[in-house]
Design an enzyme around this catalytic site. Structure first.
Site, PDB file in Angstrom:
ATOM      1  N   ASP A  36      13.646 -34.269 -21.578  1.00  0.00           N
ATOM      2  CA  ASP A  36      14.570 -33.140 -21.508  1.00  0.00           C
ATOM      3  C   ASP A  36      15.073 -32.945 -20.079  1.00  0.00           C
ATOM      4  O   ASP A  36      14.289 -32.561 -19.200  1.00  0.00           O
ATOM      5  CB  ASP A  36      13.843 -31.887 -22.003  1.00  0.00           C
ATOM      6  CG  ASP A  36      14.781 -30.762 -22.402  1.00  0.00           C
ATOM      7  OD1 ASP A  36      15.984 -30.867 -22.130  1.00  0.00           O
ATOM      8  OD2 ASP A  36      14.297 -29.782 -22.994  1.00  0.00           O
ATOM      9  N   CYS A  76      21.727 -29.725 -23.855  1.00  0.00           N
ATOM     10  CA  CYS A  76      20.595 -29.871 -24.771  1.00  0.00           C
ATOM     11  C   CYS A  76      20.878 -29.866 -26.274  1.00  0.00           C
ATOM     12  O   CYS A  76      20.733 -30.882 -26.945  1.00  0.00           O
ATOM     13  CB  CYS A  76      19.573 -28.793 -24.453  1.00  0.00           C
ATOM     14  SG  CYS A  76      18.857 -28.914 -22.806  1.00  0.00           S
ATOM     15  N   HIS A 134      15.406 -26.764 -30.996  1.00  0.00           N
ATOM     16  CA  HIS A 134      16.686 -26.305 -30.434  1.00  0.00           C
ATOM     17  C   HIS A 134      17.885 -26.621 -31.327  1.00  0.00           C
ATOM     18  O   HIS A 134      18.987 -26.862 -30.843  1.00  0.00           O
ATOM     19  CB  HIS A 134      16.897 -26.916 -29.036  1.00  0.00           C
ATOM     20  CG  HIS A 134      17.761 -26.057 -28.152  1.00  0.00           C
ATOM     21  ND1 HIS A 134      18.291 -26.507 -26.957  1.00  0.00           N
ATOM     22  CD2 HIS A 134      18.197 -24.779 -28.283  1.00  0.00           C
ATOM     23  CE1 HIS A 134      19.004 -25.560 -26.387  1.00  0.00           C
ATOM     24  NE2 HIS A 134      18.961 -24.495 -27.174  1.00  0.00           N
ATOM     25  N   ASP A 279      17.870 -36.409 -23.111  1.00  0.00           N
ATOM     26  CA  ASP A 279      18.936 -35.794 -23.910  1.00  0.00           C
ATOM     27  C   ASP A 279      20.224 -35.610 -23.123  1.00  0.00           C
ATOM     28  O   ASP A 279      21.293 -35.457 -23.699  1.00  0.00           O
ATOM     29  CB  ASP A 279      18.469 -34.460 -24.505  1.00  0.00           C
ATOM     30  CG  ASP A 279      18.134 -33.408 -23.451  1.00  0.00           C
ATOM     31  OD1 ASP A 279      17.933 -33.756 -22.277  1.00  0.00           O
ATOM     32  OD2 ASP A 279      18.048 -32.222 -23.827  1.00  0.00           O
ATOM     33  N   ASN A 280      20.131 -35.614 -21.798  1.00  0.00           N
ATOM     34  CA  ASN A 280      21.313 -35.519 -20.920  1.00  0.00           C
ATOM     35  C   ASN A 280      20.846 -35.804 -19.502  1.00  0.00           C
ATOM     36  O   ASN A 280      19.672 -36.082 -19.263  1.00  0.00           O
ATOM     37  CB  ASN A 280      21.967 -34.134 -21.011  1.00  0.00           C
ATOM     38  CG  ASN A 280      20.993 -32.978 -20.992  1.00  0.00           C
ATOM     39  OD1 ASN A 280      20.761 -32.328 -22.010  1.00  0.00           O
ATOM     40  ND2 ASN A 280      20.369 -32.733 -19.849  1.00  0.00           N
TER      41      ASN A 280
END
Length: 465
Positions: A36, A76, A134, A279-280
Site C-alpha cells: 500500500d 488506493c 477499501h 496499489d500505486n
C-alpha cells in the site's frame, strides 16, 4: 539432460499444456500480494539499496520483474477496484476513494461487477481475503459477500497498526468473517495478516481445491507505525521519516518471506501463481519513487509505475525482467488463463500475460489509460509516448519514455500531431466510461499541493537580484 534444458523444462511443459488445453490438469493456487503506497525505489529488485527486502528479492529472482509495471489508478480504492474487477474503474464509476465520513450504503464496488474472487469460487477455488479492503463500507460490499469464503481484515482505507479504532465503532477495526476481533488478540497488523495467511495455507494444504488468496497489506500506508524489532533494523538510515517508513517495509518483507516459506513447507510453492505489486506510487511520508517523477496521486511515472513481479515456478521461467508496459488489469485474465478458466461474459480490459512471459509473443499491442476525478487528470500511454494532463499543473505534457524515462522534457510543442492524436484517443476511450458515482477531495487537494510547492519556490528566490 543439460542444465539449460532442465531450466526450461517447466516452460516447455506449460507451452505443451497450453496448446493442448490441459493447463487445468493441476490448476495453480493463486496468491495476489498488494502493498500500500510503496515506492518504486523501496525494493531491492528495482535497485533500492537502503531498505533491505531480501524475501521479495528472492521471489523476484524466481519469477519475472516488470520494469514497466503500472497500477491502473494513482491511489488506493480505485486501484483495488480495477485489480479485482479486471476492468477500468471508470467503466463502472469507481474512480474515487470511498468517502471518508459520508459514505452511503451504496458507495462501493458495484455488485453488478463480477470480481475475480466471485469468478474463481464458482470454478471450485477456495478463497480468502486478508488485510485492507477499501471497496465499500456497507456489509453488502464486504469480502464475505463478494466471493471470499474467509476474511480477516478491515473494510476501510486505513487503520492504526495496533488495531486501535479511536473514536470509530469497533467494527471499523479488524474483523474475522464479519465478526469483531478483540484488540487484545492483535499484535501488529502486518504480523497479524502474515500469521493469518500462513495459517490459511496450512489449513488448505491438504484440501483438494486450489486456493485464491488476496493478501492486501496496509503497509507501508500511513500512519507510520512500527515495532522496535523492525525499527532496530534501520539504524543505518539517517532520515527519520525514511527510517520509520523503511521499518514498515521490512516488516512486510519478512512477512512475505514467512508466507512463501509456508508454501514451500507444504509443497505448494512450485504451483502457486504469485503476483506482488503496490496499489500505486509511494506517498510523501518517507517513500521513494526515484528515479521517477511524482508520487501517489499523480499520473507522472512516480504515481503509477510501481514495484511489480510475478512468480510461478511450474509455469514461468524465473530470473527475467520484462521491459514492456503491463497493467494490474492484466492480472485477472492471466489468472484465468493459468487455470484454464474461460473469461467472463463482461469484457475485461487487461490481457493474458502468459504468451508474453513464455516467449510466444513479444508485447501487448494496446494503449493504456488513466483518469481521476472525472477527468481532472488523465494520461494515455501508446508505445513509448505518454500524454499527461496534470491536475496539479493544469497543463498537458508529452513524453517519449524511451528517450526520457524520467519525464523531464515536455515535447508537445515538437510533436503537436502526436499530442492531438493521443488526446483524441483518450476522448474515444472516455466515451466508454461513466461519471464517478461519488466524489473525493483529490482534485482540490492537488491544487493546494501545487500552490504550496509554488510558495516554496517563490520563497527560495525571494532574495534573488
Amino acid at each position: 539432460m543439460t542444465k539449460s534444458i532442465k531450466r526450461l523444462a517447466p516452460q516447455i511443459l506449460f507451452i505443451c499444456m497450453y496448446f493442448y488445453g490441459q493447463v487445468n490438469a493441476q490448476q495453480p493456487n493463486v496468491l495476489i500480494i498488494v502493498s500500500d503506497d510503496q515506492g518504486w525505489n523501496d525494493v531491492g529488485f528495482n535497485g533500492g539499496t537502503d531498505i533491505p527486502t531480501p524475501y521479495l528479492d528472492s521471489l523476484a529472482a524466481d519469477g519475472v520483474v516488470f520494469d514497466q509495471g503500472y497500477a491502473s489508478h494513482p491511489y488506493c480504492s480505485p486501484s483495488r477496484a480495477g485489480l479485482l474487477s479486471g476492468r477500468y474503474q471508470q467503466r463502472f464509476g469507481h474512480e474515487n476513494n470511498i468517502p471518508y465520513e459520508s459514505a452511503t450504503d451504496d458507495d462501493g464496488l458495484p455488485l453488478s461487477e463480477q470480481m475475480l474472487s466471485e469468478y474463481l469460487v464458482e470454478k471450485g477455488y477456495s478463497t480468502a481475503a486478508i488485510g485492507k479492503w477499501h471497496l465499500g463500507d456497507h456489509e453488502k460490499f464486504w469480502p464475505i459477500n463478494r466471493g471470499f469464503e474467509h476474511w480477516f481484515g478491515f473494510f476501510g482505507g486505513g487503520l492504526n497498526y495496533w488495531g486501535d479504532t479511536g473514536n470509530k465503532p469497533e467494527n471499523h477495526g479488524v474483523l474475522r468473517d464479519g465478526q469483531i476481533v478483540p484488540k487484545e488478540q492483535l499484535s501488529y497488523l502486518t504480523d497479524d495478516f502474515t500469521q493469518e495467511a500462513a495459517t490459511y495455507i496450512d489449513q488448505f494444504s491438504k484440501d483438494q481445491r486450489p486456493f485464491f488468496m488476496y493478501l492486501a497489506y496496509n503497509a507501508p500506508h500511513a500512519p507510520i507505525q512500527a515495532p522496535s524489532k523492525y525499527l532496530d533494523k534501520v539504524n543505518h538510515i539517517e532520515d527519520g521519516d525514511r527510517a520509520a517508513y523503511a521499518a514498515m517495509v521490512i516488516g512486510m518483507d519478512e512477512g512475505i518471506g514467512r508466507v512463501i516459506q509456508k508454501l514451500k513447507d507444504t509443497g505448494q510453492y512450485e504451483n502457486t501463481l504469485i503476483f506482488f505489486y503496490s496499489d500505486n506510487g509511494g506517498h510523501l511520508h518517507g517513500a521513494s519513487n526515484a528515479p521517477f517523477r511524482g508520487h501517489k496521486g499523480m499520473l507522472f511515472e512516480g504515481g503509477i509505475r510501481v514495484p511489480f513481479l510475478v512468480s510461478w515456478p511450474a509455469g514461468i521461467q524465473g530470473g527475467q525482467h520484462y521491459d514492456h508496459p503491463i497493467s494490474a488489469l492484466d492480472i485477472f485474465p492471466t489468472v484465468l488463463a493459468a487455470a484454464d478458466i474461460p473469461s467472463p461474459s463482461k469484457p475485461l480490459d487487461g490481457v493474458n500475460l502468459l504468451p508474453f512471459l513464455t516467449g510466444m509473443e513479444k508485447k501487448p499491442q494496446r494503449m493504456l489509460y488513466w483518469r481521476y476525478s472525472d477527468g481532472a487528470g488523465y494520461a494515455v500511454r501508446d508505445g513509448n509516448y505518454k500524454l499527461v494532463y496534470s491536475g496539479y499543473k493544469e497543463d498537458y505534457f508529452l513524453f517519449d519514455l524511451e528517450e526520457d524515462p524520467y519525464e523531464q522534457q515536455d515535447i508537445k510543442a515538437i510533436f503537436p500531431e502526436k499530442t492531438q492524436l493521443l488526446k483524441e484517443s483518450y476522448a474515444n476511450w472516455n466515451e466508454g466510461t461513466v461519471p464517478a458515482m461519488w466524489q473525493d477531495p483529490h482534485a482540490e487537494n492537488v491544487l493546494k499541493e501545487e500552490a504550496q510547492r509554488q510558495r516554496i519556490i517563490d520563497k527560495a528566490k525571494s532574495g534573488e537580484r
